[in-house]
Design an enzyme around this catalytic site. Structure first.
Site, PDB file in Angstrom:
ATOM      1  N   CYS A   1     -75.901 -34.189 -50.694  1.00 11.59           N
ATOM      2  CA  CYS A   1     -75.974 -34.981 -51.925  1.00 11.59           C
ATOM      3  C   CYS A   1     -76.165 -36.464 -51.614  1.00 11.59           C
ATOM      4  CB  CYS A   1     -74.743 -34.729 -52.790  1.00 11.59           C
ATOM      5  SG  CYS A   1     -74.744 -35.700 -54.311  1.00 11.59           S
TER       6      CYS A   1
ATOM      7  N   GLU B   1     -80.021 -28.920 -53.713  1.00 13.79           N
ATOM      8  CA  GLU B   1     -80.428 -30.259 -54.145  1.00 13.79           C
ATOM      9  C   GLU B   1     -81.853 -30.216 -54.693  1.00 13.79           C
ATOM     10  OE1 GLU B   1     -79.178 -33.336 -54.500  1.00 13.79           O
ATOM     11  OE2 GLU B   1     -77.177 -32.578 -54.040  1.00 13.79           O
TER      12      GLU B   1
END
Length: 229
Positions: free
Chosen positions: A135, A207
């Site tokens: 992240c 992601e």
């Protein structure tokens, strides 16, 4: 090559795919459509709440006050700093930030959160960090990629978003997590490192899918209204 560097090399195709994703390109070009922005903020607000929960698990698993303090401070970064790019997106979309809070996670984001929580609860400290790392790391590289490619001026609609993720504070989060992961990797065997690598790669994949989810305004096939009633 450090363990974190090995992970970055292994995930390079995913990173390149993220840079080229139409959501990310839309930020760079300043052309991202309102529906995608709103869907992203709704999901990311709840995702970051879960991210802080996982930092809480890391605190519970910590054996030193130094580690406890570190993860506690990372919660503060999300609460006090990472709201700024959300505010930028909300201004562009013409909606209030408060209006986009409290929505159920779309399927992909829900799966991402479940993955991270499962790793955090059942895995080692290295696996936990590896699951969290994509992240901040992908956002850091997105920020630099967009800043270098588009060189946004202050009147660019997403100037604050791009510069936030390209700045030193964001880099520090990634650097520190990489250092902690590398220290852990030096003390464990290959089997443990492979588990952490799998957690990292799965988070990188998710992601990418998070951007896909937001861009396509992904929803559950049937309404979640009335659950538990």
């Amino acid at each position: 090559m450090t363990f974190s560097q090995e992970l970055r090399v292994a995930a390079d195709d995913i990173y390149q795919g993220i840079f080229e994703h139409p959501f990310v390109v839309g930020i760079g070009e300043g052309s991202l459509h309102k529906e995608a922005i709103i869907h992203y903020v709704k999901a990311d607000f709840e995702y970051l709440n879960a991210f802080m929960n996982i930092y809480g698990i890391a605190i519970a698993k910590s054996s030193t006050r130094e580690d406890m303090t570190y993860f506690y401070e990372k919660i503060g970064f999300i609460l006090n700093s990472e709201i700024h790019p959300h505010h930028n997106l909300c201004r562009v979309a013409g909606v209030g930030y408060d209006e986009l809070q409290g929505y159920p996670l779309p399927p992909t984001a829900d799966h991402y959160v479940a993955h991270m929580k499962s790793v955090a609860q059942q895995g080692s400290s290295g696996e936990l960090i590896a699951a969290l790392l994509p992240c901040p790391w992908t956002y850091l590289e997105i920020g630099h990629y967009l800043k270098d490619k588009y060189q946004p001026a202050e009147n660019h609609p997403f100037y604050e978003w791009i510069t936030f993720y390209a700045k030193e504070d964001t880099a520090t989060v990634t650097t520190e997590l990489c250092e902690r992961l590398d220290q852990w990797a030096q003390q464990v065997g290959e089997a443990e490192k492979q588990k952490a690598k799998l957690a990292f790669i799965k988070s990188c994949q998710l992601e990418y899918l998070f951007w896909e989810m937001a861009y396509n305004v992904e929803e559950w096939p049937f309404s979640l209204d009335g659950m538990g009633e």
